[in-house]
Enzyme design. Sequence first.
Site, mmCIF file in Angstrom:
data_model
loop_
_atom_site.group_PDB
_atom_site.id
_atom_site.type_symbol
_atom_site.label_atom_id
_atom_site.label_comp_id
_atom_site.label_asym_id
_atom_site.label_seq_id
_atom_site.Cartn_x
_atom_site.Cartn_y
_atom_site.Cartn_z
ATOM 1 N N TYR A 1 3.128 -7.973 17.389
ATOM 2 C CA TYR A 1 2.366 -6.638 16.246
ATOM 3 C C TYR A 1 1.426 -6.388 17.046
ATOM 4 C CZ TYR A 1 0.560 -5.306 11.575
ATOM 5 O OH TYR A 1 -0.009 -4.227 10.598
ATOM 6 N N ILE B 1 1.006 -0.935 -0.039
ATOM 7 C CA ILE B 1 -0.133 0.220 -0.228
ATOM 8 C C ILE B 1 0.681 1.479 -0.033
ATOM 9 C CG2 ILE B 1 -2.190 -0.975 1.057
ATOM 10 C CD1 ILE B 1 -1.469 -0.052 3.509
ATOM 11 N N SER C 1 -3.201 -0.280 12.972
ATOM 12 C CA SER C 1 -4.239 -1.377 12.582
ATOM 13 C C SER C 1 -5.323 -1.957 13.261
ATOM 14 C CB SER C 1 -3.044 -2.548 12.754
ATOM 15 O OG SER C 1 -3.909 -3.661 12.558
ATOM 16 N N SER D 1 -1.373 -7.834 0.103
ATOM 17 C CA SER D 1 0.224 -7.263 0.277
ATOM 18 C C SER D 1 1.664 -8.514 0.448
ATOM 19 C CB SER D 1 0.774 -6.424 1.125
ATOM 20 O OG SER D 1 0.353 -6.489 2.366
ATOM 21 N N LYS E 1 1.396 -1.631 17.166
ATOM 22 C CA LYS E 1 0.236 -1.502 16.499
ATOM 23 C C LYS E 1 -0.030 -0.311 17.470
ATOM 24 C CE LYS E 1 1.323 -1.452 13.379
ATOM 25 N NZ LYS E 1 1.918 -0.829 11.751
#
Length: 317
Positions: free
Chosen positions: A201, A47, A169, A236, A205
């Site tokens: 992760y 992105i 996210s 992605s 975020k």
Amino acid sequence: MCLLLVLGLAIAVAYFYREIVVKGKRCTSKAKLHGKTVIVTGSNTGIGKTTALDLAKRGARVILACRSKQRGEAALEEIKRDSGNNQVVFMQLDLGSLKSVRSFAENFLKSEPRLDILINNAGVQMQGRTADGLGLMFGVNHIGHFLLTNLLLEQLKACGPSRVVNVSSMAHYFGKIDFDCLNTHKALGLGTSFMEVLQYYSDSKLCNYLFTHELAKRLKGTNVTCYSLHPGAINSELARNINSTLQLFLKPLTAYFFKNTEQGCQTTLHCALQEGIEPFSGRFFSNCTVKEVSDKAKDDAASKKLWELSERLCGLA
């Protein structure tokens, strides 16, 4: 008959999800960016690359801030060709190295007279250590962008109204910040299992949102605003480091139920360009719409504590 009904319902739900959630809303801003300069980190793929292409088509001078020289230069040629805009520049940036972040900022400030939009897009989802001994996801997803933003803030203020956009996210809802672990190990956690990596992760975020929350408070009275966002589940390369067997299993699911990169960059573009969202500085966006977040994401004490720890770790304090 009952089985057919269940199957039909499942197909209808899948279609609804794809049409409403996957495709999602699009950025409606018609803004042209001639004379404006934008930095997009991690813009050689995913992105980030699609965001950079859209901004280049709008006439912006776009700085592709990427770690890989080879992939960055390949993206540079492709974006120039597809946008018809020669004002696209590759500048090497390794967010896992504080030295590289400082070098990038120094070179940028020497060579570029303005900065209008900073898009902190790059991210990793794997364990490891940065060049400075930080946990990889903490160092790249948060600390590198924290330092970069602070080094460029005066330029952003001088060119205002300007914006900082942090790609976070929905995973931040599941995040937590273990300050004891950060102080002791300079990492969000030490485990290496799939579920532990997913947790860290999510933690990184949450760091992105707490950073945005605190930054907005510190930017009050200036002409710089900031936003964080959930781009959606994107088909992605972010998960390219997970188990290859799992990737093979997930491929048909992600192809149908995940957004492509053009769909996935729309909320980033909305936060970077949409007119009239300045009163929402510091807020979280998803599907081009401002969203409420959990109490832990709005924790003033935690955001201040993370800011002060981040300053110490990158030598700003």
